[in-house]
Design an enzyme around this catalytic site. Structure first.
Site, PDB file in Angstrom:
ATOM      1  N   HIS A 131       0.810  -1.219   0.000  1.00  0.00           N
ATOM      2  CA  HIS A 131       0.000   0.000   0.000  1.00  0.00           C
ATOM      3  C   HIS A 131       0.848   1.277   0.000  1.00  0.00           C
ATOM      4  O   HIS A 131       0.293   2.377  -0.081  1.00  0.00           O
ATOM      5  CB  HIS A 131      -0.933   0.014   1.210  1.00  0.00           C
ATOM      6  CG  HIS A 131      -0.218   0.298   2.490  1.00  0.00           C
ATOM      7  ND1 HIS A 131       0.567  -0.650   3.119  1.00  0.00           N
ATOM      8  CD2 HIS A 131      -0.139   1.424   3.240  1.00  0.00           C
ATOM      9  CE1 HIS A 131       1.087  -0.112   4.213  1.00  0.00           C
ATOM     10  NE2 HIS A 131       0.678   1.141   4.302  1.00  0.00           N
ATOM     11  N   HIS A 172       1.684   6.959  -0.355  1.00  0.00           N
ATOM     12  CA  HIS A 172       0.846   6.108   0.496  1.00  0.00           C
ATOM     13  C   HIS A 172      -0.508   5.975  -0.195  1.00  0.00           C
ATOM     14  O   HIS A 172      -1.300   6.912  -0.202  1.00  0.00           O
ATOM     15  CB  HIS A 172       0.701   6.741   1.879  1.00  0.00           C
ATOM     16  CG  HIS A 172       0.117   5.818   2.889  1.00  0.00           C
ATOM     17  ND1 HIS A 172      -1.229   5.510   2.934  1.00  0.00           N
ATOM     18  CD2 HIS A 172       0.706   5.121   3.891  1.00  0.00           C
ATOM     19  CE1 HIS A 172      -1.439   4.674   3.928  1.00  0.00           C
ATOM     20  NE2 HIS A 172      -0.285   4.424   4.537  1.00  0.00           N
TER      21      HIS A 172
END
Length: 160
Positions: free
Chosen positions: A66, A81
């Site tokens: 992620h 992110h």
């Protein structure tokens, strides 16, 4: 002497994804909105994968895919992110194309994201782009409302 003072090279951080540009202060997570990780910008993705915004080296690939960290050739460290609280998805919805130590160029595909899956299962797909060593840098935003992956300059970074 003056050449060193006035000709400091600036790093351009290109949009890693196509979408709407959002102020970091508007990210509904204090880790990002309060600058705890560093300065930067966020993008509400519209389509496509996550691409390298700079020339550099991969210094982080989260086990859950992620997030990815890149150290630019000038030493600037950039964290992308993907979404908020996406670590809880345990890697589902992501396909990683790089690993730590890989050299990357601007526009290189880093991670594919299944946006439909992420919209359904993550808190948000809002994607912060953070300069993690921003305390030793000056960050200037381009003030664009939208960005196109691999084309739009999002941030200009200079060292102190």
């Amino acid at each position: 002497m003056f050449t060193k003072l006035f000709n400091k090279k600036k790093l351009q951080v290109i949009a890693p994804i196509t979408g709407d540009v959002v102020s970091l202060r508007e990210v509904p997570d204090p880790v990002f909105s309060e600058g705890m990780m560093g300065g930067g910008i966020a993008i509400m993705p519209k389509e496509g994968g996550i691409h390298s915004p700079v020339e550099g080296t991969i210094i982080l690939v989260a086990d859950t895919s992620h997030a990815v960290g890149i150290q630019a050739t000038d030493g600037t460290e950039i964290l992308i992110h993907i979404g908020l609280e996406t670590v809880t998805l345990k890697g589902v919805g992501f396909k990683t194309h790089v690993q730590v130590g890989d050299a990357v160029s601007i526009g290189q595909l880093l991670i594919e994201a299944d946006w439909d899956y992420l919209k359904e299962h993550a808190k948000s797909i809002l994607t912060p782009v953070i300069i993690t060593n921003s305390s030793s840098r000056t960050i200037t935003s381009s003030n664009n409302a939208q960005c196109i992956a691999n084309e739009t300059v999002l941030l200009t970074i200079s060292t102190h």
